[in-house]
Scaffold this motif. Structure first.
Motif, PDB file in Angstrom:
ATOM      1  N   LEU A  66      43.278  78.960 130.376  1.00 26.34           N
ATOM      2  CA  LEU A  66      44.428  78.045 130.458  1.00 26.34           C
ATOM      3  C   LEU A  66      44.231  77.026 131.584  1.00 26.34           C
ATOM      4  CD1 LEU A  66      47.441  80.439 129.723  1.00 26.34           C
ATOM      5  CD2 LEU A  66      46.141  78.967 128.155  1.00 26.34           C
ATOM      6  N   THR A  67      43.548  77.444 132.652  1.00 23.80           N
ATOM      7  CA  THR A  67      43.234  76.523 133.754  1.00 23.80           C
ATOM      8  C   THR A  67      41.986  75.698 133.427  1.00 23.80           C
ATOM      9  OG1 THR A  67      44.125  78.130 135.317  1.00 23.80           O
ATOM     10  CG2 THR A  67      42.745  76.378 136.230  1.00 23.80           C
ATOM     11  N   PHE A  68      40.982  76.373 132.859  1.00 25.49           N
ATOM     12  CA  PHE A  68      39.717  75.713 132.518  1.00 25.49           C
ATOM     13  C   PHE A  68      39.693  75.603 130.998  1.00 25.49           C
ATOM     14  CE2 PHE A  68      39.157  77.946 136.546  1.00 25.49           C
ATOM     15  CZ  PHE A  68      38.700  76.918 137.370  1.00 25.49           C
ATOM     16  N   CYS A  69      40.263  74.521 130.494  1.00 23.76           N
ATOM     17  CA  CYS A  69      40.553  74.457 129.059  1.00 23.76           C
ATOM     18  C   CYS A  69      39.364  73.943 128.254  1.00 23.76           C
ATOM     19  CB  CYS A  69      41.801  73.610 128.804  1.00 23.76           C
ATOM     20  SG  CYS A  69      41.507  71.825 128.822  1.00 23.76           S
ATOM     21  N   SER A  70      39.438  74.185 126.938  1.00 22.93           N
ATOM     22  CA  SER A  70      38.428  73.713 125.991  1.00 22.93           C
ATOM     23  C   SER A  70      38.952  72.563 125.132  1.00 22.93           C
ATOM     24  CB  SER A  70      38.000  74.869 125.077  1.00 22.93           C
ATOM     25  OG  SER A  70      37.300  75.855 125.809  1.00 22.93           O
ATOM     26  N   GLY A  71      40.247  72.389 125.101  1.00 20.53           N
ATOM     27  CA  GLY A  71      40.881  71.402 124.214  1.00 20.53           C
ATOM     28  C   GLY A  71      40.521  69.963 124.545  1.00 20.53           C
ATOM     29  N   ARG A  72      40.052  69.718 125.771  1.00 25.08           N
ATOM     30  CA  ARG A  72      39.594  68.378 126.140  1.00 25.08           C
ATOM     31  C   ARG A  72      38.084  68.251 125.972  1.00 25.08           C
ATOM     32  NH1 ARG A  72      43.306  67.091 131.482  1.00 25.08           N
ATOM     33  NH2 ARG A  72      41.992  65.218 131.575  1.00 25.08           N
ATOM     34  N   GLY A  73      37.498  69.173 125.189  1.00 27.30           N
ATOM     35  CA  GLY A  73      36.071  69.144 124.883  1.00 27.30           C
ATOM     36  C   GLY A  73      35.286  70.061 125.807  1.00 27.30           C
ATOM     37  N   VAL A  74      34.214  70.642 125.279  1.00 28.86           N
ATOM     38  CA  VAL A  74      33.351  71.524 126.081  1.00 28.86           C
ATOM     39  C   VAL A  74      32.008  70.857 126.384  1.00 28.86           C
ATOM     40  CG1 VAL A  74      34.520  73.622 125.332  1.00 28.86           C
ATOM     41  CG2 VAL A  74      32.533  72.784 124.044  1.00 28.86           C
ATOM     42  N   GLY A  75      31.975  69.540 126.172  1.00 27.90           N
ATOM     43  CA  GLY A  75      30.871  68.703 126.634  1.00 27.90           C
ATOM     44  C   GLY A  75      31.340  67.864 127.807  1.00 27.90           C
ATOM     45  N   LEU A  76      30.503  66.921 128.212  1.00 26.62           N
ATOM     46  CA  LEU A  76      30.865  66.057 129.354  1.00 26.62           C
ATOM     47  C   LEU A  76      32.062  65.162 129.030  1.00 26.62           C
ATOM     48  CD1 LEU A  76      30.245  64.889 132.215  1.00 26.62           C
ATOM     49  CD2 LEU A  76      28.802  63.190 131.057  1.00 26.62           C
ATOM     50  N   SER A  77      32.138  64.702 127.807  1.00 23.72           N
ATOM     51  CA  SER A  77      33.202  63.773 127.426  1.00 23.72           C
ATOM     52  C   SER A  77      34.573  64.456 127.473  1.00 23.72           C
ATOM     53  CB  SER A  77      32.914  63.232 126.019  1.00 23.72           C
ATOM     54  OG  SER A  77      34.014  62.499 125.555  1.00 23.72           O
ATOM     55  N   ASP A  78      35.533  63.796 128.131  1.00 21.48           N
ATOM     56  CA  ASP A  78      36.907  64.303 128.224  1.00 21.48           C
ATOM     57  C   ASP A  78      37.720  63.674 127.093  1.00 21.48           C
ATOM     58  OD1 ASP A  78      39.495  65.008 128.833  1.00 21.48           O
ATOM     59  OD2 ASP A  78      39.421  64.317 130.921  1.00 21.48           O
ATOM     60  N   PHE A  79      38.134  64.515 126.141  1.00 19.77           N
ATOM     61  CA  PHE A  79      38.850  64.011 124.969  1.00 19.77           C
ATOM     62  C   PHE A  79      40.198  63.388 125.334  1.00 19.77           C
ATOM     63  CE2 PHE A  79      36.665  67.284 121.885  1.00 19.77           C
ATOM     64  CZ  PHE A  79      35.445  66.681 122.134  1.00 19.77           C
ATOM     65  N   ALA A  80      40.688  63.649 126.544  1.00 23.99           N
ATOM     66  CA  ALA A  80      41.924  62.985 126.993  1.00 23.99           C
ATOM     67  C   ALA A  80      41.652  61.526 127.360  1.00 23.99           C
ATOM     68  CB  ALA A  80      42.522  63.730 128.182  1.00 23.99           C
ATOM     69  N   LYS A  81      40.360  61.197 127.521  1.00 29.76           N
ATOM     70  CA  LYS A  81      39.999  59.831 127.936  1.00 29.76           C
ATOM     71  C   LYS A  81      39.128  59.109 126.920  1.00 29.76           C
ATOM     72  CE  LYS A  81      40.047  61.290 132.792  1.00 29.76           C
ATOM     73  NZ  LYS A  81      39.168  61.885 133.826  1.00 29.76           N
ATOM     74  N   GLU A  82      38.399  59.875 126.097  1.00 31.81           N
ATOM     75  CA  GLU A  82      37.445  59.295 125.141  1.00 31.81           C
ATOM     76  C   GLU A  82      37.644  59.950 123.784  1.00 31.81           C
ATOM     77  OE1 GLU A  82      33.017  58.364 126.326  1.00 31.81           O
ATOM     78  OE2 GLU A  82      33.632  60.201 127.341  1.00 31.81           O
ATOM     79  N   LYS A  83      37.490  59.166 122.736  1.00 29.14           N
ATOM     80  CA  LYS A  83      37.587  59.703 121.380  1.00 29.14           C
ATOM     81  C   LYS A  83      36.364  60.585 121.105  1.00 29.14           C
ATOM     82  CE  LYS A  83      38.109  57.942 116.689  1.00 29.14           C
ATOM     83  NZ  LYS A  83      37.228  57.771 115.701  1.00 29.14           N
ATOM     84  N   PRO A  84      36.558  61.798 120.557  1.00 22.66           N
ATOM     85  CA  PRO A  84      35.401  62.640 120.217  1.00 22.66           C
ATOM     86  C   PRO A  84      34.489  61.952 119.187  1.00 22.66           C
ATOM     87  CG  PRO A  84      37.464  63.861 119.962  1.00 22.66           C
ATOM     88  CD  PRO A  84      37.831  62.432 120.237  1.00 22.66           C
ATOM     89  N   TRP A  85      33.195  62.284 119.209  1.00 27.21           N
ATOM     90  CA  TRP A  85      32.238  61.633 118.300  1.00 27.21           C
ATOM     91  C   TRP A  85      32.445  62.074 116.850  1.00 27.21           C
ATOM     92  CZ3 TRP A  85      28.474  64.259 115.407  1.00 27.21           C
ATOM     93  CH2 TRP A  85      28.332  65.612 115.711  1.00 27.21           C
TER      94      TRP A  85
END
Ligand code: OVV
Length: 403
Positions: A66-85
């Motif tokens: 819950l603190t270290f989430c996966s929903g914003r992506g588990v790669g470098l890209s932060d889905f809260a800031k960048e559209k997933p590929w």
């Protein structure tokens, strides 16, 4: 790519190593030691992210989803800031409570009872493969064994048609490169991705999946109301993304271990019941999946440092799996070791949902080798394959003799 490096938060050791560079991949164990010894948390200036390489912190991050989430992506890209590929995975890149529901479906589809009808067939094909390779004598352990065996069992278990299967390994390689930073590996993979993505999207549809396979099982859970009919193809996509290349790298790692450590092959031959642990130890020792990121959802203390919200944290699973704080003789491949607790499959709520399929493939291949192979010799240049997430070889020329 970032033109400059990013300044470290006060007190966090800043390193300029790039864990996604070929130099790093070529000399990874030395680099892992540097990361572990620099401190419990480091700052990776090249990409502006935190890193954890010690077992305790990697385990801690994995167990606080819950603190270290996966929903914003588990790669470098932060889905809260960048559209997933590609459209976000509804299991890997999801958090509770949404993750809990999709996870329950794949847990069932890939459960221990679902493995029972597969074991005899997976065993027979492993034995046939080893017999064929014994008859050849010399071959490439990557193409002819590590790739050939999973390709002979997994696409059929999923229920895929024959046509187009050549897209499977390139698609998986793309997915795992895409978790990395915007380096050449990632950018070139995405540029060439369209035909692989089109193939995968099509195979996820119900009408393209054979009865009895994992794919049809997933669609049946939509009939049962556990997921929607829109979600089912995306869960099939997760198996197509994560279910094949990972086992290729895992089996490749295991054969590479037996080839380098003949005394361990001797031990395995003298007691084939060690096959499952010999595979598990290869997953710890080589860590075919090297890294995943998490994103912080709040300010949190990690390794004595305050980390803000919205920060990416890179978990070095491979470094944790050889942390001398956790493992005795960490750099030794020992098939009798107590391997439990390794993080080669992750740990916690996201721990590899396909682990029983992976272990089944790995075990039966190691058992076939234990019963049939007398010796393994490396006969030519060992070539590394470079991927932002997966660690393994491009070529492993070997010759084997019969027991
Ligand atoms: C564990 C993993 C790796 C790659 C892709 C996915 C999962 C997915 O869910 O698509």
């Amino acid at each position: 790519m970032s033109a400059t490096t990013q300044a470290a938060p006060a007190g966090v050791p800043s390193l300029d190593v790039d864990p996604f560079s070929t130099e790093f991949f070529d000399d990874m164990h030395a680099a892992h030691e540097v990361l572990r010894e620099a401190g419990p948390v480091v700052w990776l200036a090249k990409w502006g992210v935190y890193g954890v390489a010690r077992y305790a912190e990697v385990h801690g991050v994995l167990h606080d989803p819950l603190t270290f989430c996966s929903g914003r992506g588990v790669g470098l890209s932060d889905f809260a800031k960048e559209k997933p590929w590609r459209p976000q995975s509804i299991i890997l890149e999801a958090d509770p409570p949404a993750h809990t529901r999709t996870r329950a479906v794949l847990n069932q589809v890939l459960s221990a009872s679902a493995m029972k009808p597969l074991r005899a067939h997976f065993t027979a094909l492993a034995e046939t493969k080893v017999d064929e390779l014994l008859a050849r004598g010399s071959f490439d352990a990557i193409a002819d064994l590590a790739e050939a065996y999973p390709l002979s069992v997994f696409p059929d278990a999923l229920g895929l048609k024959q046509e187009g299967r050549e897209h499977l390994l390139p698609y998986a390689s793309l997915v795992f490169n895409a978790f990395g930073p915007p380096n050449q590996l990632r950018q070139e993979a995405i540029e060439r991705s369209a035909p692989h993505q089109a193939y995968v999207a099509e195979q996820c549809q119900r009408e393209n999946l054979a009865p009895g396979g994992f794919g049809t099982c997933i669609h049946a859970r939509a009939d049962a109301g556990e997921i929607t009919h829109e979600e089912a193809p995306l869960l099939v996509r997760s198996l197509l993304s994560a279910g094949l290349d990972t086992t290729v790298y895992g089996i490749g790692a295991a054969v590479y271990c037996l080839a380098r450590f003949p005394e361990q092959l001797a031990k395995l031959r003298s007691d084939p019941t060690l096959a499952r642990n010999a595979f598990e130890e290869a997953v710890r020792f080589e860590s075919p999946v090297q890294t995943f990121f998490r994103t912080t959802t709040r300010e949190v203390e990690l390794g004595g440092h305050a980390i803000g919200e919205g920060e990416k944290v890179l978990m070095f699973l491979g470094a944790a799996n050889r942390d001398p704080r956790r493992w005795e003789y960490a750099d030794r491949y020992d098939i009798t070791r107590r391997t439990s607790g390794h993080v080669g499959y992750g740990s916690g709520i996201h721990m590899c949902v396909g682990q029983l399929v992976a272990r089944l493939e790995g075990e039966v291949m190691m058992a076939a080798i234990a019963r049939k192979v007398g010796s393994i010799e490396i006969t030519g240049p060992v070539k590394r394959r470079y991927n932002n997430t997966l660690r393994g070889l491009d070529s492993l020329p070997i010759s084997i003799s019969a027991a």
